[in-house]
Design an enzyme around this catalytic site. Structure first.
Site, short mmCIF file in Angstrom:
data_model
loop_
_atom_site.label_atom_id
_atom_site.label_comp_id
_atom_site.label_asym_id
_atom_site.label_seq_id
_atom_site.Cartn_x
_atom_site.Cartn_y
_atom_site.Cartn_z
N ASP A 29 -13.48 6.85 -3.22
CA ASP A 29 -13.11 6.34 -4.54
C ASP A 29 -13.96 6.98 -5.63
O ASP A 29 -13.47 7.32 -6.72
CB ASP A 29 -13.28 4.82 -4.61
CG ASP A 29 -12.18 4.07 -3.88
OD1 ASP A 29 -11.06 4.61 -3.79
OD2 ASP A 29 -12.44 2.95 -3.43
N SER A 48 0.81 -1.22 0.00
CA SER A 48 0.00 0.00 0.00
C SER A 48 0.85 1.27 0.00
O SER A 48 1.80 1.40 0.77
CB SER A 48 -0.93 0.01 1.22
OG SER A 48 -1.66 1.22 1.26
N LYS A 75 -13.74 -3.52 2.49
CA LYS A 75 -14.57 -2.36 2.14
C LYS A 75 -16.06 -2.60 2.37
O LYS A 75 -16.81 -1.63 2.52
CB LYS A 75 -14.32 -1.97 0.68
CG LYS A 75 -12.93 -1.38 0.45
CD LYS A 75 -12.78 -0.88 -0.98
CE LYS A 75 -11.44 -0.23 -1.21
NZ LYS A 75 -11.32 0.35 -2.58
#
Length: 280
Positions: A110, A22, A73
């Site tokens: 997002d 990440s 998520k």
């Protein structure tokens, strides 16, 4: 937005599995440095779905927020006090903000991050579009297209179940979604905007089929970069929006939500991300 004073020591982190790759710590730490938040820290933690409730339950009052990647998520949603309308529209949360009274609010950066990345490259409206792949990122792509695409979206998927899922998201989001088999994915390139939501390597075989005059490609992969498809697209003169563009734009929104500082330091975060990728 956290109601704690931003000059107090605060913690944030990204969770997921796998997580070692990440770039979020690089981006968020660059933001803290640019904002003068010397007492803020941002880490990464390897956490899977089974471990998530326990991890969330032990967080103390010094936490400002969390970034979430796969597979968390959707797993995070039952653990939150509320989620934003944007996150609810795709049942996907990539950001958690902790308020001073201990409440946990979920959001999705997002979707606006995709829109901002496209707008940065001059794409504000298209009359039709194509999406390569299905899943959480594809659903976010449809949600973004709901705001900028005035016509149909064709999703290229591998299974009938995925096709049904994408059509279902389209109905929910108010997008006219047509589906086609992945074997026909090269036909996607006729659209003025193509969003590739697949993992690294999945679109490599499509690179030879880039047309002579391609439109805009948004490839969400950022490492390795450029992907063969993105390289072929740029060589053909088409506009390319990359995964780092998405990562930076969604991360700057996370920083704004967690710190209360607006606007976030986009340029500093992008530069830090570019340096980190160049060193890999």
């Amino acid at each position: 937005m956290s109601s704690a004073a931003v000059n107090e020591p605060r913690r944030a982190a990204v969770l997921g599995s796998p997580i070692a790759h990440s770039l979020s710590p690089v981006l968020h730490r660059a933001a803290y440095a640019a904002l003068g938040l010397g007492d803020w820290t941002y880490d990464r933690f390897e956490v899977n779905e089974e471990e998530l409730p326990g991890f969330i339950g032990q967080l103390g009052s010094g936490w400002a927020g969390l970034s979430l990647t796969m597979p968390l998520k959707r797993a995070i949603i039952p653990l939150l006090d509320r989620i934003s309308d944007t996150a609810a529209s795709v049942e996907t949360v990539n950001t958690v903000v902790f308020t001073e009274d201990g409440r946990r609010t979920g959001d999705n950066t997002d979707i606006p991050g995709m829109i901002a990345a496209l707008r940065e490259r001059g794409v504000d409206k298209v009359d039709h579009a194509a999406v390569l792949g299905a899943g959480a990122t594809a659903a976010s792509a449809l949600a973004a297209l709901a705001r900028i695409c005035t016509g149909p979206v064709t999703a290229y998927v591998r299974t009938r179940a995925r096709a049904e899922e994408m059509r279902g998201w389209g109905e929910r989001l108010g997008v006219e979604v047509h589906t086609a088999d992945w074997a026909e994915a090269a036909h996607a390139f006729d659209a003025p905007l193509v969003i590739a939501t697949t993992p690294a390597g999945a679109t490599d075989v499509l690179a030879p089929y880039v047309p002579e005059r391609p439109g805009t490609l948004f490839d969400v992969v950022y490492d390795p970069w450029p992907t063969p498809l993105a390289a072929a697209w740029a060589e053909g003169g088409g506009a390319v929006v990359g995964g780092l563009d998405l990562l930076v734009h969604q991360a700057v929104l996370q920083v704004e939500l967690m710190t209360g500082r607006t606007p976030g330091p986009l340029d500093a975060m992008r530069s830090a991300g570019e340096r980190a990728l160049a060193e890999r």
